[in-house]
Every structure is written in structure tokens, then in C-alpha cells.
Design an enzyme around this catalytic site. Structure first.
Site, short mmCIF file in Angstrom:
data_model
loop_
_atom_site.label_atom_id
_atom_site.label_comp_id
_atom_site.label_asym_id
_atom_site.label_seq_id
_atom_site.Cartn_x
_atom_site.Cartn_y
_atom_site.Cartn_z
CD GLU A 285 -63.29 16.60 -14.47
OE1 GLU A 285 -64.32 16.96 -13.75
OE2 GLU A 285 -63.50 16.32 -15.32
CD GLU B 200 -67.78 22.41 -12.95
OE1 GLU B 200 -66.91 21.74 -12.95
OE2 GLU B 200 -69.48 22.51 -13.39
#
Length: 409
Positions: free
Chosen positions: A236, A147
Site C-alpha cells: 500500500e 478483512e
């Protein structure tokens, strides 16, 4: 961070104008909305709600622009409330159309992307890319590769998973580098995490994602044979992370399977820097390993063998660049280096990544040359115009010091 394990499309549409564009809203935790005829998918991805917490996305399905609203607050020492985002590729089994993915890292020549956002006010949040690699082309759920997160903006004290392990300059921007090898963050038992946090926050970027992937590879946390399966862009939010609007997102995965058709592998060329007007030169007519690759005044009246270069394809759109002075010597980075400022020299060609170069057209007959091993560009240090300056590799930055023209003698 870990992402949703489900995938649900929202079909509730609210007409917001007289034209063909309309908005779709979903407040489902894992509700998703196709946009631009399915080219993109926008997801609510509200995977860590606090008691009573809410989060919704309103999506312009004609453009993919979307606004996130809600009321949710979670501790800053844990995962964010979610990752509302737009993506291309396949996310937990939900795939967009015509994404150009999956694509093996070794076959990728560039990944140009645009991302523009209007962030929330002061709080605890980031604005970020989230890019996933897997060890196989198709993955129904959690990818098992790497990731790669790119935080272009953040507010507050939040930080990525893992530890800060370095700094790097990519695309002319300075980043902190945070790494969490597989299993080290407590939740990433199947994958590595590499995060890049911009030191000077931005709300809009237009750059190539490939240099980030090459840097992750050089850190030993991403493999050439793993597959890019998904590129996401969003936010986020931990605290006070709403409202936020993603105004624009686009990404294209380009491969080098077909060599540039304007370079003839049978011809010899002078390679002339666009900034200095000087030729790439084998210093002192060198015929031994370690000879400097430098710039020098072009000998236009009688082309010399130490200023003539042949581009021979090596596969995947890359070339070895050989000097006519001794046709076994090729452009190579010193000591197989991959960092900014690594000098370029001549060395007997050995089919190594640090000896292979992607020729990327800049238009108007100009090219830049990107090292396969580093993802960095052939560069004249400090944009010098002086004779004898040894060439180096450096983050691709679009300057004339990294632009070259190929001229037949």
C-alpha cells in the site's frame, strides 16, 4: 482498505527473454494479469490516484513475480493510493484457478504461506497481506465478513484503520494489533478489520496464516462459520512507494477433513516430548477436574495409566485426547483460555473448542498439537527438561518444545 470494484485482464505481452517466461505490463487502474497458468492473479488495483498520478505493474507470468512502478502521492491520514498485489482466491468476482477457497474457517487446519519482497526506499508505505472472509462462499463484490491485514514491513508514519487495541506474538514475531469493528472506520460498513503490524519489519516471511485468523476470532471479529475467500500480498503506497518488487508469493489452504492416518483412534499412546524426552503425564494420577497435564519421566518398564492417551476424532481433523486413568477426562485449557501461557489441565470432555486438538505431522514420527479454540500449540514452558512442569499453549514456533512423538507401549 477498500479495494477495487472492477476486474480487467491485461493482454499486452512483452517478450523479455528467449525462454517460455514473459512479462505482461498493465497501467490500467484495475488491470489484472493471470500468472502461473492462472493459479495466481496480479492486480494493479490503483484505486486512489492523485491528479496526474500513475501506477503500472510488470508481471512475470511464469512465476507471478512482479514490479510496481509509478508516481503518486496521497495524504498519510487517508487511504493509500492503491494495493498492487498478487492473490489466490476470488477478488471482487475475479477468481484464480484451484485456490482451495472458499473454505470455512472451522475446517481449516493450516495456511502455510511464503512472501518475499524488495521494498521501495524511505517513504510512506507498507508491505502487507490482505486476507478476506465472507459470510457466504461466493461474493461478487465487497466481502461482508472480516478483512485481516498483516503488515510485515512499513516505512514512515502510516498506520492501519481503526485503533491500536493490543499486542500479540504470532509465529515467533511480535505484532501491534489494530481493530476496526464494522462501521467504526467510516468506510467499513459491511466488514470488520483486524490488522497486525510487525514491530520488527521483515522483507520475507514463511509462516502459517491460521494463527492470525484464530486470534481475530478470539477477539470476536471473525466467526468460525465464515469463509476464507481470498489471500493477497502486496504493498500500500501513500508516498514514495515505488519501485517495489514482489519476488515470491505462495499460499496453500489445508483442511483437516481427513484425520491423520498414522494415529489409530483405537490405540493408547505414550506422548513423548522431543526436547525433554519426558512423557505427557496426568499429575498424581488425578481423577478430578483440574488435574495438571505435566511432563514426567516415562515409566517404560510398566506403562502407567496416567501416561497413556487416546486420540478420538471429533470432526474436521480434530481430536479429544483422553487419559486412560479416567477415560472421561480430556486435555483442556484452563478456564477455556486462548492466550499464550494458558496452562493445560484435564477436564470432563464437553465437546468444547478448548478441548479439541489438531494433530499436525512434523515428519519423522513427530507431531504438534494445535488447539482448536486458540490456534496455539501444546508447549513445554521455556523448553524445560524438568519433571513436574505443567504444559501450556503458546504460539506455534517450530521448536522441539512443541514436538511430540506417539509411542505404543
Amino acid at each position: 482498505m477498500t479495494k477495487q470494484a472492477g476486474f480487467k485482464l491485461a493482454f499486452l505481452a512483452l517478450l523479455v527473454g528467449q525462454g517460455p517466461a514473459f512479462a505482461v505490463q498493465t497501467c490500467e487502474k484495475f488491470g489484472s494479469v493471470p500468472a502461473v497458468n492462472g493459479t495466481f492473479i496480479v492486480q494493479n488495483n490503483f484505486y486512489f490516484p492523485a491528479p496526474g498520478g500513475t501506477q503500472c505493474i510488470d508481471v512475470d507470468v511464469g512465476t507471478g513475480a512482479f514490479t510496481v512502478t509509478g508516481n503518486n502521492s496521497v495524504p498519510t491520514n487517508g487511504p493509500p493510493g492503491g494495493y498492487p498485489s498478487i492473490y489466490k482466491g476470488c477478488h471482487w468476482g475475479g477468481c484464480s484457478k484451484d485456490s482451495g477457497m472458499p473454505q470455512k474457517l472451522s475446517d481449516i487446519s493450516s495456511v502455510p504461506s511464503k512472501f518475499s519482497v524488495t521494498p521501495a526506499g524511505p517513504g510512506q508505505w507498507n508491505i502487507s497481506y490482505d486476507v478476506w472472509f465472507a459470510q457466504t462462499p461466493t461474493v461478487p463484490d465487497q466481502p461482508d465478513g472480516t478483512e485481516v491485514m498483516i503488515w510485515i514491513n512499513r516505512s514512515g508514519v502510516v498506520s492501519p484503520a481503526g485503533q491500536r487495541t493490543g499486542d500479540v506474538t504470532i509465529n515467533g514475531m511480535d505484532f501491534e494489533v489494530w481493530t476496526a469493528p464494522k462501521g467504526s472506520a467510516g468506510f467499513n460498513d459491511k466488514w470488520h478489520i483486524v490488522s497486525y503490524v510487525a514491530k520488527s519489519p521483515r522483507n520475507a516471511v514463511d509462516f502459517d496464516l491460521l494463527p492470525f485468523f484464530r486470534d481475530s476470532h478470539n477477539r470476536g471479529l471473525l466467526e468460525d462459520h465464515w469463509y476464507l475467500i481470498d489471500v493477497e500480498a502486496g504493498t500500500e503506497p501513500w508516498q514514495n512507494g515505488y519501485p517495489v518488487t514482489v519476488n515470491q508469493f505462495d499460499v496453500t489452504v489445508k483442511t483437516g477433513s481427513t484425520p491423520p492416518d498414522k494415529i489409530d483412534p483405537k490405540k493408547w499412546y505414550k506422548v513423548v516430548n522431543s526436547n525433554s524426552g519426558k512423557c505427557v503425564d496426568d499429575a498424581d494420577f488425578g481423577i478430578k477436574n483440574g488435574a495438571k497435564v505435566q511432563q514426567w519421566d516415562c515409566n517404560d518398564s510398566t506403562p502407567q495409566k496416567n501416561q497413556l492417551w487416546k486420540f478420538k476424532p471429533t470432526g474436521g481433523g480434530y481430536y479429544k485426547v483422553l487419559v486412560q486413568q479416567l477415560k472421561t477426562l480430556a486435555w483442556s485449557t484452563t478456564n477455556q483460555g486462548t492466550g499464550n501461557g494458558t496452562p493445560v489441565q484435564l477436564w470432563t470432555y464437553g465437546d468444547a473448542n478448548h478441548q479439541q486438538w489438531k494433530a499436525e505431522s512434523l515428519g519423522n514420527g513427530a507431531w504438534r498439537f494445535v488447539g482448536r479454540g486458540s490456534g496455539k500449540c501444546l508447549d513445554v514452558p521455556a523448553a524445560s527438561k524438568e519433571n513436574g512442569v505443567q504444559l501450556q499453549i503458546y504460539d506455534c514456533n517450530g521448536t522441539a518444545a512443541q514436538s511430540f512423538k506417539l509411542i505404543e507401549p
